[in-house]
Design an enzyme around this catalytic site. Structure first.
Site, PDB file in Angstrom:
ATOM      1  N   HIS A  80      -0.723   5.070  -8.763  1.00  0.00           N
ATOM      2  CA  HIS A  80      -0.027   4.180  -7.825  1.00  0.00           C
ATOM      3  C   HIS A  80      -0.759   4.058  -6.491  1.00  0.00           C
ATOM      4  O   HIS A  80      -0.452   3.172  -5.688  1.00  0.00           O
ATOM      5  CB  HIS A  80       1.427   4.642  -7.620  1.00  0.00           C
ATOM      6  CG  HIS A  80       1.583   5.832  -6.731  1.00  0.00           C
ATOM      7  ND1 HIS A  80       1.806   7.104  -7.219  1.00  0.00           N
ATOM      8  CD2 HIS A  80       1.558   5.959  -5.394  1.00  0.00           C
ATOM      9  CE1 HIS A  80       1.927   7.948  -6.220  1.00  0.00           C
ATOM     10  NE2 HIS A  80       1.774   7.283  -5.094  1.00  0.00           N
ATOM     11  N   ASP A 132       0.913   8.632 -14.289  1.00  0.00           N
ATOM     12  CA  ASP A 132       0.501   8.267 -12.930  1.00  0.00           C
ATOM     13  C   ASP A 132      -0.750   9.056 -12.546  1.00  0.00           C
ATOM     14  O   ASP A 132      -0.700  10.009 -11.764  1.00  0.00           O
ATOM     15  CB  ASP A 132       1.652   8.549 -11.967  1.00  0.00           C
ATOM     16  CG  ASP A 132       1.390   8.010 -10.562  1.00  0.00           C
ATOM     17  OD1 ASP A 132       0.449   7.219 -10.407  1.00  0.00           O
ATOM     18  OD2 ASP A 132       2.140   8.391  -9.647  1.00  0.00           O
ATOM     19  N   SER A 230       0.202  10.989  -1.009  1.00  0.00           N
ATOM     20  CA  SER A 230       0.393  10.875  -2.450  1.00  0.00           C
ATOM     21  C   SER A 230      -0.982  10.978  -3.101  1.00  0.00           C
ATOM     22  O   SER A 230      -2.001  10.684  -2.492  1.00  0.00           O
ATOM     23  CB  SER A 230       1.006   9.517  -2.800  1.00  0.00           C
ATOM     24  OG  SER A 230       2.395   9.573  -2.835  1.00  0.00           O
TER      25      SER A 230
END
Length: 577
Positions: A80, A132, A230
């Site tokens: 992402h 992910d 992230s």
């Protein structure tokens, strides 16, 4: 397996709190530095987490995600992280910085690298966050130092029950516990929890999202992590060796806010489930020239004789220009005029180029495509010094020195970067191949060195030497001057009302102030170089050429140069015997 297109979910970052951990000892997962420093009251642990990478978006210049160094050209991150609100991020907008412990402070320990390719796991689902995980292949190799090292991939089995209760470390730049941005790399220690505990009380939200390819870690009673990096890693220490077991994937938000709830568990992609896929792509070059291919192409460059520094013990301002920069060349254009009575043709020198071998020169793509239609690029003039004289002579160290005759060479072909944009001036670079080789045995015609090693590319300077013929009335001599580097952020602010976007593939330099009514504006393609050590000798290395700047003496606008460091592999790919 095939490769998925780059798509993802919203960025879920973290903030991190102090932790003390043990030292390491092996080729990966090894900490080389053990001392921390206090800067302005904040503990800075330089080199404590040498595998951490910060992923930047060139447009904003800000950190968007974290990542982890796997080898010299591979960064592990979350899928992402490689998308924007409008879809997949373009590879040319991604830059990776390694070796940084402070975000907004210049640090010679750090290195920056362009992205060559973004590889997303083919089963990635942006709606469910499943799979992910992604890799960034770098355009230039990372140079390992005490502050930059690779992490070890997990090799202790896939069983998640075996790690439940184990405490791991998460690191990154982000928003701290007071919701303020941090400048310093932070860390926090959190335990792995069983999935049923993770979703307890949240079954309606998490039960359909958390799969066997994910695991949870954190403490509901304590601050875990919030907005920040992230894509960063979850690291476990076994027998003084650090391994990456997880990638920060997602976290629940506080109600009606855009910040994560620091009392909720973090969900990680389980790296152990993707080892075969990761290792498959770590072993590939994915379009990047291999060491062997690069070595063969480098053999086409005169590495043993390039960039000769005739006056190594003099400062740049005291070096004679005649024969001092013999790689500087002029591009000749045939100007056609069709009058009613007669047809005439003569040559104009409108751009510069830089000789890198007896067959090749580098210049601005705008010198090829963006000239008035009446000008036709025809040849290259080598060995020039005084444009007004048929033979160049100058007094050097109290005696007159004259150059051999100029060399005029016809152009055989031109290769411009396929992604050159004449509006934004992105990828403003072109290669010129000569029909017949230059005679580089002469003192006024020699090639410059290219930054073919990561050491040469990553060496930064506050000043570079510019050699150019200036657009100033009555001036015909080649000149050299030191130009001061301007920070790219400051440079972008100068051009904020202009359609052109400054990127890390460019260098910005202050204009040269002159006393009098005229200022000295360099010619497009003007050579920007730096003296560096190569094969044990002091040599000139090409670092840029002028792409664009103001058309008049407006010192509010810096000159913008194409940075050669970003295009070394492109150059090597396109040169031939």
């Amino acid at each position: 397996m095939g490769r998925a297109r780059c798509c993802g979910i919203a960025l879920i970052p973290l903030c991190l709190l102090p932790l003390v951990v043990s030292s390491l000892a092996q080729s990966c997962g090894e900490r080389k530095v053990f001392n921390s420093s206090v800067v302005n009251g904040t503990e800075v642990k330089y080199g404590y987490w040498p595998w951490h990478a910060a992923i930047y978006d060139k447009r904003s210049g800000s950190v968007t995600c974290g990542g982890t160094i796997l080898n010299q050209n591979t960064i592990l991150t979350a899928a992402h992280c490689l998308e924007t609100a409008n879809g997949c991020i373009a590879v040319e907008l991604v830059i990776v910085k390694v070796g940084r412990s402070r975000l907004r402070v210049a640090d010679k320990r750090a290195q920056k690298h362009e992205a060559l390719e973004l590889i997303v796991y083919p089963g990635y689902n942006r709606d469910t966050n499943q799979h992910d995980i992604a890799l960034i292949k770098l355009a230039t190799n990372i140079t390992y130092t005490d502050y930059i090292q690779p992490i070890c991939l997990w090799n202790r089995g896939e069983d998640q029950n075996a790690i439940v209760g184990s405490w791991g470390t998460v690191i990154g730049f982000g928003i701290n516990e007071t919701n303020n941005p941090t400048n310093t790399l932070r860390e926090t220690s959190i335990p792995v929890v069983a999935t049923d505990i993770c979703i307890e009380g949240k079954q309606d939200i998490l039960a359909t999202f958390i799969t066997s390819d994910m695991f949870c870690a954190g403490n509901r009673e304590e601050i875990n992590a919030c907005n920040g990096d992230s894509g960063g890693g979850f690291f476990l220490n076994y027998t003084d060796t650090w391994y990456i077991r997880g990638i920060v994937s997602f976290k629940q938000y506080r109600d009606e806010t855009n910040t994560t709830d620091t009392t909720e568990y973090i969900v990680f992609t389980d790296v152990a489930k993707y080892l075969n896929w990761i290792q498959e792509h770590m072993g590939e070059t994915d379009g990047q020239p291999t060491e062997n291919e690069n070595s063969k192409k480098i053999e086409l460059l005169p590495m043993s004789t390039c960039g000769g520094n005739r006056y190594p013990y003099r400062s740049e301002s005291l070096k004679p220009v005649l024969h001092g920069y013999p790689w500087v060349a002029l591009l000749e254009y045939t100007e056609d005029t069709d009058d009613s009575d007669e047809y005439t043709s003569h040559n104009e020198t409108l751009c510069q180029a830089t000789l890198i071998s007896k067959f090749y020169l580098i210049t601005s793509a705008s010198c090829i495509y963006d000239m008035p239609k009446r000008y036709i690029l025809s040849s290259v003039r080598l060995g020039e010094y005084d444009k007004d004289q048929t033979r160049d002579c100058a007094v050097v160290d109290s005696r007159m020195i004259c150059s051999p005759p100029l060399q005029i060479r016809e152009i055989a072909s031109v290769i411009t970067h396929t992604n050159y944009n004449d509006q934004t001036m992105a990828n403003d670079i072109a290669l010129i191949r000569l029909r017949y080789p230059a005679d580089i045995s002469q003192p006024n015609v020699k090639p410059i060195c290219l930054p073919v090693t990561s050491e040469l590319r990553n060496q930064q300077s506050t000043h570079y030497t510019l050699t150019t013929w200036v657009t100033c009335p009555g001036t015909s001599l080649l000149e050299s001057s030191l130009r001061e580097v301007i920070d790219l952020t400051e440079c972008q602010e100068s051009y904020h009302n202009n359609s052109r976007e400054i990127t890390t593939s460019q260098l910005c330099m202050k204009q040269q102030h002159e006393i009098g009514p005229d200022c000295k504006l360099p010619t497009t393609g003007a050579t920007l170089q730096l003296v560096q050590e190569l094969n044990g000798k002091s040599r000139y290395v090409l670092h840029g050429f002028l792409s664009y700047g103001p058309d008049d003496c407006d010192f509010d606008f810096p000159d913008v140069y194409t940075s050669i460091a970003s295009y070394v592999d492109w150059i090597l790919k396109n040169i031939e015997k």
